[in-house]
Design an enzyme around this catalytic site. Structure first.
Site, PDB file in Angstrom:
ATOM      1  CD  GLU A 114     -59.450  -1.469  77.727  1.00 54.69           C
ATOM      2  OE1 GLU A 114     -58.820  -0.746  77.348  1.00 54.69           O
ATOM      3  OE2 GLU A 114     -59.152  -2.692  77.340  1.00 54.69           O
ATOM      4  CG  HIS A 230     -51.196  -1.601  82.487  1.00 56.36           C
ATOM      5  ND1 HIS A 230     -51.784  -2.256  83.164  1.00 56.36           N
ATOM      6  CD2 HIS A 230     -51.904  -1.487  80.998  1.00 56.36           C
ATOM      7  CE1 HIS A 230     -53.074  -2.803  82.612  1.00 56.36           C
ATOM      8  NE2 HIS A 230     -52.961  -2.388  81.377  1.00 56.36           N
ATOM      9  NE  ARG A 276     -54.246   1.891  81.366  1.00 58.53           N
ATOM     10  CZ  ARG A 276     -53.766   1.658  79.965  1.00 58.53           C
ATOM     11  NH1 ARG A 276     -53.033   1.923  79.543  1.00 58.53           N
ATOM     12  NH2 ARG A 276     -54.728   0.793  79.463  1.00 58.53           N
ATOM     13  CG  HIS A 337     -48.438   0.136  79.495  1.00 62.59           C
ATOM     14  ND1 HIS A 337     -48.553  -1.016  79.161  1.00 62.59           N
ATOM     15  CD2 HIS A 337     -49.802   0.659  78.955  1.00 62.59           C
ATOM     16  CE1 HIS A 337     -49.546  -1.518  78.157  1.00 62.59           C
ATOM     17  NE2 HIS A 337     -50.162  -0.354  78.118  1.00 62.59           N
ATOM     18  NE  ARG A 372     -51.627   4.936  76.068  1.00 66.06           N
ATOM     19  CZ  ARG A 372     -52.121   3.785  76.019  1.00 66.06           C
ATOM     20  NH1 ARG A 372     -53.409   3.496  75.572  1.00 66.06           N
ATOM     21  NH2 ARG A 372     -51.584   2.846  76.640  1.00 66.06           N
TER      22      ARG A 372
END
Ligand code: SIN
Length: 537
Positions: A114, A230, A276, A337, A372
Site C-alpha cells: 500500500e 481517503h 494519502r 476517512h 496516518r
C-alpha cells in the site's frame, strides 16, 4: 475467578473494543461491552486493505517505523510508533491464535503493498474483506467467552466516580432509560468521526461521540485538526460512498483524470503510491480544475483473475452498478476517512482522567503524526488495546503530557434543546465544505460560528443534563475546526490555502481542554501552557 473490582466498561465494539474485552477476560477480569448499534457494526467491519506488520523476510519493524515516521510529516511520536511497529508481529500472532483467516500463498501469510510502505507488509483476509473477517472472528470469540455485550446502548456522560473508576451514564440508542453504572474503569474504543463529514467512507455510527463525552468530562483531546481523507471512495450520484481500497493501487491500479491522463505522475515520484494526503489533494486539485465530481481508478491493468480473487468485495459492489473493474474505469473522489487525533493518551492508553482509558481511532497516541500510514489503524487498536488490558489488571499512574499548545473551549453552555436532523446535516455540510481537504481562516471561522449557534441551543445547560447526539456532533466539529484554525501552516492531512507552507515553529501538537480545571492537567490562566517535564509517553 474474575476480578470484579477492576472489571471495566468497554465502550465500542470495533477491533479495539473487542480485543481489549478478550484480553481483559484472559487476564481474569470481567469486562462489559456496550455498543450503540450491533456488536459487529463499526468502522473495522468496512476496512478492506488490511493490517500492517513487518513479518516478511525482507522487512523489519525498523523499516515499518521509518515509513510510519516519514508519512507522519514531522509529528509522529517516535516512542509510540516504535511500540506500534515492534509489537505488531506479536499482536498479529494473537489474531492468528483467535482464528482470523489471513490469506496465504504457499502456506505463508500473503503480504500486499500500500501507499508509502517501502515493503509489501499488508496482511489481508478474504481478499479485501480484512476488517469483516477480523470483526466476525473477534465477535465470535467474545460471545464464546461469555463476555457481556449490551447492544443498542449509548454512552451519554462520564462523571467523577471513586477510586474504582468513573461513573458512566448510558441510555438506549433512542435516548430513553438513562442508567448510571457503579464506578469502574472505562475504556473508550468508540472509533472515529468520519461520518460527521457529509462525504465519508465511514458507517453512520462513526460520529466521534467518544471525543465529545471525554472532553466534557475534562479529558485532554489533541491533534483534532488532522482528519485523513481517503483518496478513492466510490463517487457516483445516489450510490453509497463505498471504499475502493488503496490495495488496488498497491496492485497497480492507476488514477486518471477526465482526459485519461495519469495526473499523479506529475505530482510525486511515487505517483499513485504517494502518501494519502498528497494523493487526496492532487485529486481535489484535478476536480477543481475540471469541474467534474470524480476522477477514475483504472484497475484494467491488473490480470482479471488476480483482480477478482484479491478484491471480491469491491468487485461485487461494482457489479451492482453495472461496472466490471477488469474492464471499466471506476469513478472515485476523496472523502473523510480517519480521525488522526482524539482523546490524548500515553503509550499505556491512559488519558488525563484517572480511570479513563482510550485505544483505537478515538485515541490520540501520536503514532500517526499529521498523516496516518495506510493499514496502521487496525494495528493501533490491537497494540494499544493490549497495553490497556494490562493497565486494567495492574493500573499504574501516568497519562499524556500536556501538548505544547493548549486551547480552552467552553463545555456545557447551551439551552439543552434536543437538536434537529437539519442541524445535524448543517454540521456535516459545514465540516465538508469549510473544514475539509483544503481550509482557510474565513471558512473555518464561518464553520465555527455555525457550530457555535447549534451548541448554544443544543448543549446542556449544566452538568446534570445529558447531551444528545447533535450537541455531541457540534462539539466534536468545533474541536476539529478550532484546532484547524489555530494551526496556521499546512502539514500532513491539514492543508490551509492561506498558509500553504509547513513551518518548523508548528512542529508541535495542539491540545484542547474544557474551561474548567481537569484532574491530571496543570493549567495556566492563558490559552497556552508550557509542556510538562518528561516525555509525553
Ligand atoms: C484501504 O483499504 O484503503 C483503507 C485502509 C486504511 O485506511 O488503512
Amino acid at each position: 475467578m474474575a476480578n470484579l473490582d477492576r472489571s471495566p466498561l468497554i465502550v465500542g465494539s470495533g477491533i479495539a473494543g473487542l480485543y481489549v474485552a478478550l484480553r481483559a477476560r484472559e487476564l481474569g477480569l470481567n469486562p462489559v461491552i456496550v455498543t450503540k448499534s450491533r456488536l459487529e457494526e463499526s468502522n473495522t467491519r468496512y476496512a478492506q486493505g488490511g493490517i500492517a506488520a513487518a513479518i516478511g523476510p525482507d522487512d523489519s519493524p525498523a523499516r515499518h517505523l521509518e515509513d510510519t515516521i516519514r508519512a507522519g510529516a514531522g509529528l509522529v511520536d517516535r516512542a509510540a510508533a516504535r511500540i506500534l511497529t515492534y509489537e505488531a508481529p506479536r499482536r498479529i500472532a494473537d489474531l492468528v491464535r483467535y482464528g482470523v483467516p489471513f490469506d496465504t500463498v504457499e502456506g505463508r501469510i500473503a503480504l500486499g503493498r500500500e501507499a508509502a510502505h517501502s515493503r509489501a507488509r499488508i496482511l489481508h483476509a478474504g481478499g479485501d474483506a480484512t476488517g469483516l473477517s477480523i470483526e466476525e472472528t473477534l465477535k465470535r470469540r467474545v460471545l464464546d467467552a461469555g463476555i457481556e455485550a449490551r447492544e443498542g446502548r449509548v454512552l451519554r456522560a462520564l462523571r467523577n466516580g471513586s477510586s474504582l473508576g468513573l461513573t458512566a451514564v448510558l441510555s438506549r440508542d433512542d435516548g430513553r432509560q438513562a442508567e448510571t453504572l457503579d464506578p469502574r474503569p472505562v475504556v473508550l474504543a468508540t472509533g472515529g468521526a468520519g461520518s460527521l463529514y457529509r462525504e465519508s467512507s465511514n458507517p453512520s455510527v462513526a460520529t466521534g461521540e467518544g471525543v465529545s463525552i471525554a472532553f466534557r468530562a475534562g479529558a485532554l483531546v489533541a491533534d483534532m485538526e488532522f482528519i485523513q481523507f481517503h483518496p478513492t471512495v466510490f463517487a457516483r450520484a445516489g450510490a453509497p460512498r463505498f471504499l475502493m481500497t488503496e490495495a488496488l493501487r498497491g496492485e497497480g491500479a492507476a488514477l486518471r483524470n477526465v482526459h485519461g491522463q495519469r495526473f499523479l505522475v506529475r505530482t510525486h515520484p511515487d505517483a499513485e503510491l504517494a502518501p494519502r494526503d498528497v494523493v487526496a489533494r492532487a485529486i481535489r486539485r484535478e476536480l477543481d480544475r475540471s469541474g467534474e465530481k470524480a476522477v477514475y481508478l483504472d484497475a484494467t491493468g491488473i490480470p482479471p483473475d488476480r483482480l477478482y480473487a484479491r478484491f471480491p468485495t469491491v468487485t461485487r459492489f461494482l457489479a451492482t452498478y453495472g461496472l466490471d473493474p477488469a474492464r471499466d474505469l471506476i469513478p472515485v473522489a476523496p472523502m473523510a476517512h480517519f480521525m488522526i487525533g482524539g482523546v490524548s493518551t500515553d503509550v499505556e492508553g491512559r488519558t488525563s482522567l484517572p480511570g479513563l482509558y482510550a485505544c483505537g481511532e478515538v485515541a490520540s497516541t501520536g503514532v500517526h503524526g499529521a498523516n496516518r500510514l495506510a493499514s496502521n489503524s487496525l494495528l493501533e487498536g490491537l497494540v494499544f488495546g493490549e497495553r490497556v488490558a494490562r493497565q486494567l489488571l495492574q493500573p499504574g499512574s501516568g497519562g499524556p503530557a500536556t501538548p505544547e499548545r493548549v486551547v480552552t473551549l467552553a463545555g456545557n453552555s447551551g439551552q439543552g434543546h434536543a437538536g434537529t436532523a437539519a442541524e445535524f446535516d448543517a454540521i456535516r455540510s459545514a465540516l465538508w465544505n469549510q473544514v475539509g481537504i483544503v481550509r482557510d481562516a474565513r471558512g473555518l471561522r464561518a464553520a465555527l460560528e455555525r457550530f457555535g449557534e447549534i451548541r448554544a441551543s443544543a448543549e446542556p445547560g449544566d452538568e446534570e443534563e445529558l447531551p444528545g447526539p447533535v450537541a455531541n456532533a457540534a462539539l466534536t466539529a468545533s474541536l476539529i475546526a478550532t484546532a484547524a484554525l489555530r494551526r496556521t501552516e499546512s502539514r500532513g492531512a491539514h492543508f490551509r490555502s492561506d498558509h500553504p507552507r509547513t513551518l518548523p515553529s508548528w512542529k508541535v501538537h495542539i491540545g484542547l481542554v474544557r474551561d474548567r480545571p481537569s484532574r491530571g492537567l496543570r493549567r495556566s490562566g492563558s490559552t497556552t501552557v508550557k509542556p510538562q517535564g518528561g516525555s509525553r509517553r
